[in-house]
Design a protein around this motif. Structure first.
Motif, short mmCIF file in Angstrom:
data_model
loop_
_atom_site.label_atom_id
_atom_site.label_comp_id
_atom_site.label_asym_id
_atom_site.label_seq_id
_atom_site.Cartn_x
_atom_site.Cartn_y
_atom_site.Cartn_z
N SER A 84 0.85 -1.19 0.00
CA SER A 84 0.00 0.00 0.00
C SER A 84 0.89 1.24 0.00
N VAL A 85 0.36 2.32 -0.55
CA VAL A 85 1.13 3.56 -0.72
C VAL A 85 0.22 4.76 -0.50
N GLY A 86 0.85 5.92 -0.36
CA GLY A 86 0.14 7.18 -0.41
C GLY A 86 0.27 7.74 -1.82
N GLY A 87 -0.78 8.39 -2.31
CA GLY A 87 -0.75 8.95 -3.66
C GLY A 87 -0.29 10.40 -3.63
N ILE A 88 0.70 10.72 -4.45
CA ILE A 88 1.19 12.09 -4.53
C ILE A 88 0.54 12.79 -5.73
N LEU A 97 -4.88 1.49 -8.36
CA LEU A 97 -3.82 0.47 -8.42
C LEU A 97 -2.76 0.91 -9.43
N VAL A 98 -1.49 0.75 -9.07
CA VAL A 98 -0.38 1.20 -9.92
C VAL A 98 0.68 0.10 -10.00
N VAL A 99 1.17 -0.13 -11.22
CA VAL A 99 2.36 -0.99 -11.39
C VAL A 99 3.51 -0.03 -11.67
N PRO A 100 4.30 0.28 -10.63
CA PRO A 100 5.32 1.34 -10.77
C PRO A 100 6.46 0.90 -11.67
N VAL A 205 -3.09 2.46 -3.71
CA VAL A 205 -3.14 3.77 -3.05
C VAL A 205 -4.19 3.71 -1.94
N ALA A 206 -3.70 3.87 -0.71
CA ALA A 206 -4.59 3.78 0.46
C ALA A 206 -5.14 5.16 0.82
N VAL A 227 -10.59 1.54 2.43
CA VAL A 227 -10.07 1.58 1.06
C VAL A 227 -9.24 0.33 0.77
N LEU A 228 -8.35 -0.01 1.71
CA LEU A 228 -7.46 -1.16 1.48
C LEU A 228 -8.26 -2.44 1.34
N HIS A 229 -9.26 -2.59 2.18
CA HIS A 229 -10.05 -3.83 2.15
C HIS A 229 -10.66 -4.02 0.76
N GLU A 230 -11.27 -2.96 0.25
CA GLU A 230 -11.95 -3.05 -1.05
C GLU A 230 -10.92 -3.25 -2.17
N ALA A 231 -9.83 -2.48 -2.11
CA ALA A 231 -8.85 -2.53 -3.20
C ALA A 231 -8.13 -3.88 -3.25
#
Ligand code: HPA
Length: 245
Positions: A84-88, A97-100, A205-206, A227-231
């Motif tokens: 999980s991450v914070g979105g900037i 969801l992101v594949v960095p 992104v949490a 958010v995390l649960h759903e994602a």
């Protein structure tokens, strides 16, 4: 066999048909927990919960060297990190969801290499592209097959934690070119590279990072959990599709 390292919100894989668990001892100490082996559709998978199965190991105390070494030792041919991450970035809001594709490392004091013996030749690994391109593409194809939207690419800033960042720190990361911020991407990625284990990540992104959009009043931990649960349900769908080819 593919390894999956699960982060906050993903301490087990519901669709993993478990065949056995194994406690692996390593020259670097104890991994975060026993490795769980099984099958996800037709794909052999070994799963490890990064923060331990009871979620008790904070990001700066995870034994990343033991975790990666153990996965290599049992025969993993690639590692997918779920974190999980914070979105900037503005369009990286909660639930995205992101594949960095890139990393910036702001951590300190972590054991971040296997090459730290004084009696061995100095060894430098190439890390221009920190994530394995083929494994990234495989994740993206799995997401498409599962009908789940994911962003292809993003710069992941790794912070020391366990505290969240200040708004000024997030502004700085943005000026540096970062799109996402998390606490575990390094040294995990580079240790995988040192072991020649292809490594890719799917970031959830949490929350908006500190000082961004709805997080201006501070970050709410209750909403992060929701958010995390759903994602993570969507992440599970993607992981279930990894056997598409
Ligand atoms: N910062 C760092 N790590 C995180 C965050 C954050 O805002 N959210 C989830 N992991």
């Amino acid at each position: 066999m593919l390894a999956i390292i699960g982060g906050s919100g993903l301490t087990q894989l519901a669709s993993l048909e478990i065949t056995r668990r194994e406690v692996v001892r390593t020259p670097y100490g104890e991994p975060s927990g026993a490795l769980t082996f099984g099958q996800v559709c037709d794909q052999a998978v070994v799963f490890l919960a990064r923060h331990g199965y009871g979620h008790t190991i904070p990001p700066h105390l995870v034994n990343y060297r033991a975790n990666l070494w153990a996965l290599k030792h049992v025969g993993a041919l690639g590692v997918i990190s779920v974190a999980s991450v914070g979105g900037i970035r503005e369009d990286f809001g909660p639930g995205v969801l992101v594949v960095p594709d890139q990393i910036i490392d702001y951590t300190w004091g972590r054991k971040s290499t296997y090459f730290d013996a004084l009696d061995q030749p100095v060894h430098h690994v190439d890390f221009t592209h920190p994530y394995d391109q083929a494994l990234r593409q495989r994740l993206l194809r799995a997401a498409a097959a599962a009908g789940q939207a994911v962003h292809d690419g993003g710069v992941y800033a790794t912070t020391q934690g366990p505290r969240l960042e200040t708004a000024a720190e997030i502004n700085r990361f943005e000026r540096d070119g970062a799109d996402l911020v998390g606490m575990t991407g390094m040294p995990e990625a580079v240790l995988a590279r040192e072991l020649e284990l292809p490594y890719a990540a799917i970031n959830v992104v949490a929350n908006f990072a500190a000082g961004r959009a709805s997080s201006e009043q501070g970050i709410s931990f209750d909403s992060i959990e929701v958010v995390l649960h759903e994602a993570m349900l969507r992440v599970r769908c993607i992981l279930d599709s990894l056997c598409v080819e």
